[in-house]
Design a protein around this motif. Structure first.
Motif, PDB file in Angstrom:
ATOM      1  N   VAL A 177       8.946  25.901  30.197  1.00 34.97           N
ATOM      2  CA  VAL A 177       8.464  27.075  29.750  1.00 34.97           C
ATOM      3  C   VAL A 177       9.551  27.550  28.731  1.00 34.97           C
ATOM      4  CG1 VAL A 177       8.304  29.558  30.294  1.00 34.97           C
ATOM      5  CG2 VAL A 177       7.318  27.979  31.960  1.00 34.97           C
ATOM      6  N   GLN A 178       9.044  27.815  27.649  1.00 32.63           N
ATOM      7  CA  GLN A 178       9.850  28.451  26.395  1.00 32.63           C
ATOM      8  C   GLN A 178      10.172  29.675  26.778  1.00 32.63           C
ATOM      9  OE1 GLN A 178       7.593  27.689  22.898  1.00 32.63           O
ATOM     10  NE2 GLN A 178       8.960  25.834  22.596  1.00 32.63           N
ATOM     11  N   ARG A 179      11.469  29.961  26.542  1.00 28.14           N
ATOM     12  CA  ARG A 179      12.318  31.264  26.810  1.00 28.14           C
ATOM     13  C   ARG A 179      11.520  32.243  25.722  1.00 28.14           C
ATOM     14  NH1 ARG A 179      18.476  30.051  27.035  1.00 28.14           N
ATOM     15  NH2 ARG A 179      18.525  32.351  26.970  1.00 28.14           N
ATOM     16  N   ARG A 180      11.392  33.425  25.953  1.00 21.36           N
ATOM     17  CA  ARG A 180      10.631  34.440  24.761  1.00 21.36           C
ATOM     18  C   ARG A 180      11.863  35.412  24.431  1.00 21.36           C
ATOM     19  NH1 ARG A 180       5.398  36.992  27.194  1.00 21.36           N
ATOM     20  NH2 ARG A 180       6.924  37.643  28.701  1.00 21.36           N
ATOM     21  N   TRP A 181      11.638  35.823  23.079  1.00 18.19           N
ATOM     22  CA  TRP A 181      12.715  36.648  22.697  1.00 18.19           C
ATOM     23  C   TRP A 181      12.033  37.697  21.802  1.00 18.19           C
ATOM     24  CZ3 TRP A 181      17.415  35.570  23.974  1.00 18.19           C
ATOM     25  CH2 TRP A 181      17.803  34.152  24.491  1.00 18.19           C
ATOM     26  N   ALA A 220      21.130  27.725  17.391  1.00 15.86           N
ATOM     27  CA  ALA A 220      21.954  28.277  16.175  1.00 15.86           C
ATOM     28  C   ALA A 220      21.119  29.394  15.687  1.00 15.86           C
ATOM     29  CB  ALA A 220      21.844  27.283  14.975  1.00 15.86           C
ATOM     30  N   CYS A 221      19.844  29.658  15.904  1.00 21.54           N
ATOM     31  CA  CYS A 221      19.270  30.784  15.337  1.00 21.54           C
ATOM     32  C   CYS A 221      19.701  32.105  16.453  1.00 21.54           C
ATOM     33  CB  CYS A 221      17.819  30.651  15.714  1.00 21.54           C
ATOM     34  SG  CYS A 221      16.974  32.031  15.081  1.00 21.54           S
ATOM     35  N   ARG A 222      19.733  31.813  17.567  1.00 25.23           N
ATOM     36  CA  ARG A 222      20.015  32.812  18.565  1.00 25.23           C
ATOM     37  C   ARG A 222      21.470  33.294  18.188  1.00 25.23           C
ATOM     38  NH1 ARG A 222      17.880  29.030  22.491  1.00 25.23           N
ATOM     39  NH2 ARG A 222      19.918  29.090  23.325  1.00 25.23           N
ATOM     40  N   GLU A 223      22.327  32.218  18.043  1.00 27.70           N
ATOM     41  CA  GLU A 223      23.741  32.876  17.471  1.00 27.70           C
ATOM     42  C   GLU A 223      23.806  33.618  16.222  1.00 27.70           C
ATOM     43  OE1 GLU A 223      25.930  28.979  17.406  1.00 27.70           O
ATOM     44  OE2 GLU A 223      25.968  28.844  19.750  1.00 27.70           O
ATOM     45  N   LYS A 224      22.938  33.088  15.250  1.00 28.31           N
ATOM     46  CA  LYS A 224      22.956  33.851  14.092  1.00 28.31           C
ATOM     47  C   LYS A 224      22.475  35.338  14.299  1.00 28.31           C
ATOM     48  CE  LYS A 224      21.935  34.647   9.526  1.00 28.31           C
ATOM     49  NZ  LYS A 224      22.898  35.253   8.759  1.00 28.31           N
ATOM     50  N   ALA A 225      21.530  35.480  15.293  1.00 27.11           N
ATOM     51  CA  ALA A 225      20.904  36.721  15.503  1.00 27.11           C
ATOM     52  C   ALA A 225      21.671  37.535  16.301  1.00 27.11           C
ATOM     53  CB  ALA A 225      19.621  36.515  16.222  1.00 27.11           C
ATOM     54  N   GLY A 226      22.508  37.221  17.058  1.00 26.99           N
ATOM     55  CA  GLY A 226      23.232  38.125  18.025  1.00 26.99           C
ATOM     56  C   GLY A 226      22.603  39.177  18.598  1.00 26.99           C
ATOM     57  N   GLN A 227      23.071  40.433  18.392  1.00 27.71           N
ATOM     58  CA  GLN A 227      22.343  41.653  19.151  1.00 27.71           C
ATOM     59  C   GLN A 227      21.187  41.888  18.683  1.00 27.71           C
ATOM     60  OE1 GLN A 227      23.684  42.702  22.078  1.00 27.71           O
ATOM     61  NE2 GLN A 227      25.071  40.920  21.860  1.00 27.71           N
ATOM     62  N   ARG A 228      20.701  41.217  17.386  1.00 30.46           N
ATOM     63  CA  ARG A 228      19.145  41.559  16.636  1.00 30.46           C
ATOM     64  C   ARG A 228      18.082  41.088  17.650  1.00 30.46           C
ATOM     65  NH1 ARG A 228      21.617  40.213  10.838  1.00 30.46           N
ATOM     66  NH2 ARG A 228      22.269  38.452  12.230  1.00 30.46           N
ATOM     67  N   ILE A 229      18.305  40.386  18.675  1.00 31.39           N
ATOM     68  CA  ILE A 229      17.048  39.904  19.579  1.00 31.39           C
ATOM     69  C   ILE A 229      17.791  40.100  21.097  1.00 31.39           C
ATOM     70  CG2 ILE A 229      16.463  38.017  17.931  1.00 31.39           C
ATOM     71  CD1 ILE A 229      17.747  36.011  19.746  1.00 31.39           C
ATOM     72  N   GLU A 230      16.865  40.071  21.683  1.00 30.88           N
ATOM     73  CA  GLU A 230      16.808  40.301  23.341  1.00 30.88           C
ATOM     74  C   GLU A 230      15.688  39.394  23.981  1.00 30.88           C
ATOM     75  OE1 GLU A 230      16.168  44.283  24.869  1.00 30.88           O
ATOM     76  OE2 GLU A 230      13.979  44.107  24.569  1.00 30.88           O
ATOM     77  N   GLU A 231      16.313  38.556  25.057  1.00 33.91           N
ATOM     78  CA  GLU A 231      15.405  37.813  25.949  1.00 33.91           C
ATOM     79  C   GLU A 231      14.449  38.715  26.700  1.00 33.91           C
ATOM     80  OE1 GLU A 231      15.558  33.995  28.906  1.00 33.91           O
ATOM     81  OE2 GLU A 231      17.394  34.901  28.289  1.00 33.91           O
ATOM     82  N   ILE A 232      13.257  38.037  26.665  1.00 34.97           N
ATOM     83  CA  ILE A 232      12.290  38.767  27.495  1.00 34.97           C
ATOM     84  C   ILE A 232      12.191  38.081  29.042  1.00 34.97           C
ATOM     85  CG2 ILE A 232       9.656  39.457  27.914  1.00 34.97           C
ATOM     86  CD1 ILE A 232       9.703  39.565  24.756  1.00 34.97           C
ATOM     87  N   ARG A 233      12.565  38.641  29.904  1.00 36.78           N
ATOM     88  CA  ARG A 233      12.495  38.132  31.454  1.00 36.78           C
ATOM     89  C   ARG A 233      11.405  38.916  32.107  1.00 36.78           C
ATOM     90  NH1 ARG A 233      18.817  37.460  32.651  1.00 36.78           N
ATOM     91  NH2 ARG A 233      19.259  36.431  30.673  1.00 36.78           N
ATOM     92  N   ASP A 234      10.547  37.817  32.703  1.00 35.89           N
ATOM     93  CA  ASP A 234       9.494  38.466  33.404  1.00 35.89           C
ATOM     94  C   ASP A 234       9.685  38.251  35.118  1.00 35.89           C
ATOM     95  OD1 ASP A 234       7.959  39.068  31.462  1.00 35.89           O
ATOM     96  OD2 ASP A 234       7.083  36.884  30.964  1.00 35.89           O
TER      97      ASP A 234
END
Length: 51
Positions: free
Chosen positions: A3-7, A37-51
């Motif tokens: 399952v791919q993680r969602r952001w 690399a994308c997640r590191e660049k985004a930093g606090q501009r994304i959040e993981e969706i946990r179900d």
């Protein structure tokens, strides 16, 4: 199949994974399978969706 993680994108940002390619992320979008690399660049501009 794993399952791919969602952001959730919280703020606008652009990321260039390689020359000539620009990925645009807009607030409110839901993305799957972002690279480390994308997640590191985004930093606090994304959040993981946990179900």
């Amino acid at each position: 199949m794993p399952v791919q993680r969602r952001w959730r994108v919280l703020a606008y940002f652009e990321w260039c994974p390689r020359p000539g390619v620009i990925m645009v992320f807009r607030p409110g979008e839901i993305r799957r399978g972002l690279t480390r690399a994308c997640r590191e660049k985004a930093g606090q501009r994304i959040e993981e969706i946990r179900d």
